[in-house]
Enzyme design. Structure first.
Site, PDB file in Angstrom:
ATOM      1  CG  ASP A 137      51.324  39.586  40.742  1.00 49.32           C
ATOM      2  OD1 ASP A 137      50.690  38.559  41.042  1.00 49.32           O
ATOM      3  OD2 ASP A 137      52.400  39.543  40.089  1.00 49.32           O
ATOM      4  CB  VAL A 197      45.345  40.676  29.902  1.00 50.22           C
ATOM      5  CG1 VAL A 197      44.677  39.539  29.145  1.00 50.22           C
ATOM      6  CG2 VAL A 197      46.423  41.323  29.045  1.00 50.22           C
ATOM      7  CB  ALA A 240      41.888  40.364  35.168  1.00 50.56           C
ATOM      8  CE  LYS A 241      49.108  38.512  38.127  1.00 48.18           C
ATOM      9  NZ  LYS A 241      48.659  37.438  39.039  1.00 48.18           N
ATOM     10  N   GLY A 242      47.252  42.770  35.503  1.00 51.05           N
ATOM     11  CA  GLY A 242      47.722  44.049  34.995  1.00 51.05           C
ATOM     12  C   GLY A 242      49.198  44.179  35.268  1.00 51.05           C
TER      13      GLY A 242
END
Ligand code: GLU
Length: 419
Positions: free
Chosen positions: A147, A61, A106-108
């Site tokens: 992460d 995202v 952002a993050k995945g």
């Protein structure tokens, strides 16, 4: 119904609405600031070691592209979903803006328990995920990082996969890489060191002497373990630690050196000792000066917030405290000093920014420069938050988030709405 939903997304939305009310953002402007620019869902098939094929769902995202590329980690966990990844991307935006980094959030994530895969399966899944992401990521569009559940090795596979498709090595597409392939010194320790640095600033502010102070750390991954070790180096006594396999608590202090040795060998806390085993549900509410939740979201709800017995709550994790818990904390007479996540754990993305800059310039810094520059940025953000708290009599979290949201809003207004 919106694509963006679920308990963690709702939490990010509730927090944002409270900030938007406080700084008077008209309702019609809010969705443009809150909702992500892009959300990508992919399926990643891999060959399992037993010859079968397994398919895992992956997400990325990208919240906003107002200041430059988006930036944020990649989470491997069994229960990851689009709502959670979206919330984490939104929090990255406020975090980067508060620190003054030229990034959106952002993050995945991949819905997988990384510990259930062999090393070969983990590599296959990581490479396939990155291959699926190639149209969407890049050094100037979106720069992934580690992460929960991912590490330097996974970042090396991401970088290699992207680079093989480009036909040239592109280290600046990912941060948190091993130092030998374009990572920066100090990135692995950066988040935990930043937590400890800000705790030291909070102790100065509250007149607490680190020598003799006590701490409890929930989560013993990259963030929790380095936070605990760095606090111990400052003279703080570590009373409790936990991870997903075990929880230890000793009011007279744990032997962190022995715990480190055990974790270096076995990867987890389980099996460290029979003595001191403790109920993980009770750990957060034991008396201590510094409580560091460094595991997952929403571990401090309203009921737990009422029972906390710490003086400083240092949020190493993203989103450990629910909005209901924030209301309880704001009303407590004993005033727990909260270092909100977007400030407290920002050392990681700050040093990721340094890694990206060094990769682009092909000019690498000494560790001292990395540390000093990171502390400068952390100190600036810390003081901006305290000034805002004094000016507006708001909580630390409200102040931190308001600074982040205002910067994003201002950037969008200055750039205008295309077309
Ligand atoms: N995953 C980390 C965070 O939540 C680091 C992100 C990055 O370095 O880009 O802040």
């Amino acid at each position: 119904m919106s694509t963006f939903s679920g308990p963690v997304f709702d939490m990010a939305k509730t927090q944002f609405e409270a900030i938007a009310d406080y700084i008077d953002i008209p309702h019609h402007e809010r969705p443009r600031i809150l909702l992500p620019k892009r959300a990508i869902t992919v399926t990643c098939p891999i060959h399992r070691d037993d010859g079968t094929v397994a398919v895992f769902e992956g997400y990325r995202v990208q919240h906003h592209l107002t200041f430059g590329p988006t930036k944020g980690g990649t989470r491997y966990a069994a229960d990851v979903d689009l709502g959670e990844v979206t919330a984490l991307a939104i929090w990255m935006s406020w975090k980067c803006a508060l620190a003054g980094l030229p990034y959106g959030g952002a993050k995945g994530g991949i819905a997988v328990d990384p510990y259930s895969l062999s090393r070969r399966e983990l590599e296959a899944l990581s490479r396939r995920y990155m291959q699926e992401m190639i149209p969407f990521v890049g050094p100037h569009t979106d720069v992934p990082a580690p992460d929960m559940g991912t590490n330097e090795q996974v970042m090396a596979w991401f970088m290699d996969t992207y680079s093989m498709y480009q036909g040239a090595t592109v280290p600046e597409v990912v941060t948190g890489k091993p130092v030998s392939v374009g990572g920066t010194v100090g990135r692995r320790e950066a988040t935990g060191r930043g937590v400890a640095h800000l705790v030291a600033r909070a102790m100065e502010h509250l007149n607490i002497n680190p020598r003799g102070a006590t701490a409890i750390v929930q989560g013993y991954g990259n963030v929790g373990s380095v936070s605990a070790l760095t606090l111990a180096e400052m003279g703080v006594k570590i009373l409790g630690v936990s991870d997903h396999t075990a929880c230890y608590f000793d009011p007279s202090g744990l032997d962190l050196g022995a715990i480190e040795q055990h974790v270096a060998k076995h990867g987890v806390l389980a099996g460290y000792s029979e003595a001191g085993l403790f109920d993980p549900k009770e750990l957060l509410i034991q008396p201590c000066d510094i409580l560091v939740p460094a595991a997952v979201e929403r571990v401090i709800d309203a009921a737990t917030a009422a029972k906390l017995r710490c003086r400083i709550l240092a949020e190493g994790a993203n989103g450990p405290t629910t909005p209901d818990a924030d209301l309880v904390l704001a009303q407590r007479q004993d005033e727990i000093f909260v270092l909100p996540d977007i400030l407290c754990n920002s050392g990681g993305v700050i040093v990721s920014y340094f890694e990206w800059v060094q990769d682009i310039q092909r000019l690498f810094w000494e560790e001292n420069e990395v540390k000093e520059r990171a502390n400068q940025i952390l100190d600036r953000a810390f003081h901006q938050v305290l000034d805002r708290v004094k000016r507006d009599r708001v909580t630390n979290r409200t102040a931190a988030m308001a600074i982040g949201v205002e910067k994003v809003r201002d950037g969008k207004r200055k750039r205008g709405l295309f077309p």
